[in-house]
Scaffold this motif. Structure first.
Motif, PDB file in Angstrom:
ATOM      1  N   ALA A 122       8.453 -13.551  18.645  1.00 45.21           N
ATOM      2  CA  ALA A 122       8.330 -13.848  17.216  1.00 45.21           C
ATOM      3  C   ALA A 122       6.971 -14.413  16.814  1.00 45.21           C
ATOM      4  CB  ALA A 122       9.447 -14.796  16.786  1.00 45.21           C
ATOM      5  N   HIS A 123       6.031 -14.399  17.743  1.00 42.06           N
ATOM      6  CA  HIS A 123       4.631 -14.658  17.392  1.00 42.06           C
ATOM      7  C   HIS A 123       3.754 -14.171  18.537  1.00 42.06           C
ATOM      8  CE1 HIS A 123       1.055 -16.350  15.640  1.00 42.06           C
ATOM      9  NE2 HIS A 123       0.808 -17.043  16.730  1.00 42.06           N
ATOM     10  N   VAL A 124       3.122 -13.018  18.343  1.00 38.10           N
ATOM     11  CA  VAL A 124       2.184 -12.494  19.336  1.00 38.10           C
ATOM     12  C   VAL A 124       0.910 -12.038  18.610  1.00 38.10           C
ATOM     13  CG1 VAL A 124       4.074 -11.724  20.832  1.00 38.10           C
ATOM     14  CG2 VAL A 124       3.004 -10.093  19.275  1.00 38.10           C
ATOM     15  N   HIS A 125      -0.143 -11.875  19.402  1.00 42.67           N
ATOM     16  CA  HIS A 125      -1.398 -11.316  18.880  1.00 42.67           C
ATOM     17  C   HIS A 125      -1.772 -10.125  19.760  1.00 42.67           C
ATOM     18  CE1 HIS A 125      -2.682 -14.893  16.386  1.00 42.67           C
ATOM     19  NE2 HIS A 125      -1.889 -15.515  17.237  1.00 42.67           N
ATOM     20  N   SER A 126      -1.310  -8.947  19.377  1.00 44.22           N
ATOM     21  CA  SER A 126      -1.631  -7.774  20.209  1.00 44.22           C
ATOM     22  C   SER A 126      -3.145  -7.576  20.305  1.00 44.22           C
ATOM     23  CB  SER A 126      -0.973  -6.519  19.624  1.00 44.22           C
ATOM     24  OG  SER A 126      -1.500  -6.193  18.356  1.00 44.22           O
TER      25      SER A 126
ATOM     26  N   THR B 138       2.293 -17.014   9.197  1.00 48.53           N
ATOM     27  CA  THR B 138       1.019 -17.695   9.416  1.00 48.53           C
ATOM     28  C   THR B 138       1.190 -18.786  10.470  1.00 48.53           C
ATOM     29  OG1 THR B 138      -0.868 -18.730   8.272  1.00 48.53           O
ATOM     30  CG2 THR B 138       1.335 -19.447   7.605  1.00 48.53           C
ATOM     31  N   HIS B 139       0.060 -19.364  10.886  1.00 51.48           N
ATOM     32  CA  HIS B 139       0.079 -20.506  11.807  1.00 51.48           C
ATOM     33  C   HIS B 139       0.190 -21.790  10.992  1.00 51.48           C
ATOM     34  CE1 HIS B 139      -2.370 -17.495  14.128  1.00 51.48           C
ATOM     35  NE2 HIS B 139      -1.605 -17.903  15.104  1.00 51.48           N
ATOM     36  N   ALA B 140       0.884 -22.785  11.534  1.00 52.44           N
ATOM     37  CA  ALA B 140       0.979 -24.055  10.812  1.00 52.44           C
ATOM     38  C   ALA B 140       1.102 -25.235  11.761  1.00 52.44           C
ATOM     39  CB  ALA B 140       2.192 -24.034   9.881  1.00 52.44           C
TER      40      ALA B 140
ATOM     41  N   ALA C 165       4.280 -20.182  12.688  1.00 54.93           N
ATOM     42  CA  ALA C 165       4.126 -20.338  14.133  1.00 54.93           C
ATOM     43  C   ALA C 165       3.687 -21.763  14.452  1.00 54.93           C
ATOM     44  CB  ALA C 165       3.095 -19.345  14.668  1.00 54.93           C
ATOM     45  N   HIS C 166       4.295 -22.331  15.459  1.00 56.81           N
ATOM     46  CA  HIS C 166       3.956 -23.623  16.072  1.00 56.81           C
ATOM     47  C   HIS C 166       4.696 -24.818  15.458  1.00 56.81           C
ATOM     48  CE1 HIS C 166       1.178 -21.568  18.599  1.00 56.81           C
ATOM     49  NE2 HIS C 166       0.435 -21.156  17.586  1.00 56.81           N
ATOM     50  N   CYS C 167       4.248 -25.328  14.311  1.00 59.15           N
ATOM     51  CA  CYS C 167       4.874 -26.521  13.709  1.00 59.15           C
ATOM     52  C   CYS C 167       5.055 -27.632  14.741  1.00 59.15           C
ATOM     53  CB  CYS C 167       6.203 -26.167  13.053  1.00 59.15           C
ATOM     54  SG  CYS C 167       6.012 -25.068  11.641  1.00 59.15           S
TER      55      CYS C 167
ATOM     56  N   ASN D  35       5.194 -15.735  22.405  1.00 59.67           N
ATOM     57  CA  ASN D  35       4.241 -15.916  23.517  1.00 59.67           C
ATOM     58  C   ASN D  35       2.847 -16.265  23.033  1.00 59.67           C
ATOM     59  OD1 ASN D  35       6.477 -14.252  24.674  1.00 59.67           O
ATOM     60  ND2 ASN D  35       5.251 -14.558  26.511  1.00 59.67           N
ATOM     61  N   ASP D  36       2.572 -16.059  21.721  1.00 57.79           N
ATOM     62  CA  ASP D  36       1.223 -16.212  21.195  1.00 57.79           C
ATOM     63  C   ASP D  36       0.298 -15.191  21.871  1.00 57.79           C
ATOM     64  OD1 ASP D  36      -0.641 -17.224  19.441  1.00 57.79           O
ATOM     65  OD2 ASP D  36      -0.471 -19.289  20.102  1.00 57.79           O
ATOM     66  N   GLY D  37      -1.012 -15.411  21.923  1.00 58.35           N
ATOM     67  CA  GLY D  37      -1.920 -14.363  22.399  1.00 58.35           C
ATOM     68  C   GLY D  37      -2.193 -14.437  23.889  1.00 58.35           C
TER      69      GLY D  37
HETATM   70 ZN   LIG Z   1      -1.149 -17.475  17.222  1.00 61.80          ZN
END
Ligand SMILES: [Zn+2]
Length: 431
Positions: free
Chosen positions: A60-64, A214-216, A251-253, A302-304
């Motif tokens: 639910a949050h990746v950077h291909s 978005t990232h937060a 993402a994150h919080c 997983n993020d990037g």
């Molecule tokens: Zn990210």
């Protein structure tokens, strides 16, 4: 028409069928039940045997687009990591590099059991990733990144141009491939977006009925910057400009106070927890147990590749549980079933796919199969424990999206994996 069967069919966080089967018809699950009964009822279906079947996992949050930067900035401070390595790489990427990176990411996702991704792209060449996702067969919610403030050359863009390109991409890609590909309006984060940009993102989301991602509040420097500039805590600022709600995935919080958590809960905003990334960049520990107790939908990401360094969602289940236990000093804080639900149904809910994330009659046939034919998978007392704590993406022997087999027994059906890896290695030499 396919009949998938396994010693254990993990339907969702509540239900496991021993000696079970899943009948796939078109892009849907037609039946879930006993292996013998369904084999009798559907004698002519193609048979696929696995040891464990489960819903496809959701990243639910990746950077291909960052795939070519796997390992380029390990053990770096966050701002050095971002401004000296990751953003310059993104800024220098042309269309071919973007396509190579996206192909590599979707290849990795599919062969490690992730069937749905929320993908945060880059400023330019987003269409390459949309085309790559369509070709790969993965389910995705994705969008071009907007950056119109305090951003490096090559990424900084004019506000109106960023919003206009976003609108064009929504019109071109949202709901394509039978609804498998959906658009998310994707400002990078509050630090690199003007108020006009953020409000414009909300307007586009409302106009087209698409989500916002978005990232937060990932790290303390970010929330201090936002507070200096706006006088508000980050989540309050996002709420002020329209970036909270049931159609928003943050993402994150990690760094939120009591009042911000109330806003997240009251607005139905989704949170994606990225434990590996948060640990590797020493960002902090997100208060996941507290979010869940408030009824906030928490997914996993997983993020990037430069901050993880894999897209294996099984790893994220394990990390989320272990980190949550340490955070609370309570081994019961985040159980195996909870992280399984975060990695499946919660992720699909965050992405806005209403009939994805469980093995259930009438739902989308997004399924993964695993082998247990290795020491690490022996014995299995509890399938949830196995999936959360012992299984790896390497154990995946079957990946099905929309009823289509994309990966089986080490072979990709749609993708030329050797060529994709070779192209990625060639392009990655520049970084
Ligand atoms: Zn990210």
């Amino acid at each position: 028409m396919t009949l998938l069967s396994a010693d254990a069919v993990v339907c969702d966080a509540e239900r496991v069928i021993e000696d079970g089967a899943v009948v796939v018809a078109g892009d849907r699950i037609e039946a879930v039940g006993d292996r013998g009964d369904l084999a009798d009822a559907y004698p002519d279906h193609e048979r696929v045997e696995c040891d464990v079947l489960a819903p496809g996992l959701v990243g639910a949050h990746v950077h291909s687009v960052q795939s070519l930067g796997r390992g380029i900035a390990d053990d770096e401070e966050l701002l050095d990591w971002l401004f000296d390595h990751v953003l310059p790489m993104e800024a220098s990427m042309g269309a071919d590099e973007m396509r190579a990176a996206a192909d590599l990411a979707y290849l990795e996702l599919i062969e490690s059991g992730t069937t749905t991704a929320i993908d945060h792209l880059s400023v330019a060449h987003a269409e390459e990733a949309f085309d790559a996702a369509a070709d790969a067969g993965v389910r995705a919610l994705m969008g071009k990144v907007l950056m119109d403030k305090d951003s490096p050359d090559g990424l900084l863009e004019d506000t109106d141009a960023a919003l206009a390109e976003t609108e064009d991409l929504i019109q071109r890609y949202d709901g394509t491939d039978g609804g498998r590909i959906r658009y998310a309006v994707t400002p990078r984060f509050a630090v690199s977006c003007t108020e006009a940009c953020l409000r414009g993102c909300r307007n586009l989301a409302d106009e087209y009925g698409v989500r916002i991602h978005t990232h937060a509040s990932e790290n303390r420097g970010e929330i201090e910057t936002v507070e200096d500039e706006t006088g508000m805590r980050n989540v309050h600022w996002l709420d002020e400009v329209g970036l909270t709600g049931e159609d928003v995935v943050l993402a994150h919080c990690v760094w939120t106070d009591e009042t911000e958590r109330e806003v997240l809960a009251e607005t139905g905003t989704h949170v994606t927890h990225c434990p590996s990334s948060n640990m590797k960049l020493a960002s902090g520990v997100a208060p996941v147990r507290d979010y869940l107790d408030r009824g906030i939908n928490v997914a996993l990401g997983n993020d990037g590749p430069p901050c993880n360094n894999t897209l294996d969602a099984f790893t994220e289940m394990r990390q989320a549980s272990l980190l949550g236990k340490v955070e609370e000093l309570d081994p019961t804080a985040i159980p195996a079933r909870t992280v399984f639900e975060m990695a499946t149904r919660n992720g699909a809910a965050a992405a806005g796919f209403d009939d994805v994330g469980k093995l259930r009659e009438g739902w989308k046939a997004d399924v993964v199969g695993l082998t247990t034919d290795n020491a690490r998978s022996t014995p299995i007392h509890d399938p949830y424990s196995h999936l959360a704590f012992a299984a790896h993406g390497d154990d995946v022997t079957l990946t099905v999206v929309d009823g289509e087999i994309l990966y089986r027994d080490g072979e990709h059906v749609r993708m030329d994996d050797a060529t994709i890896r070779e192209r990625a290695r060639e392009f990655a030499e520049a970084y």
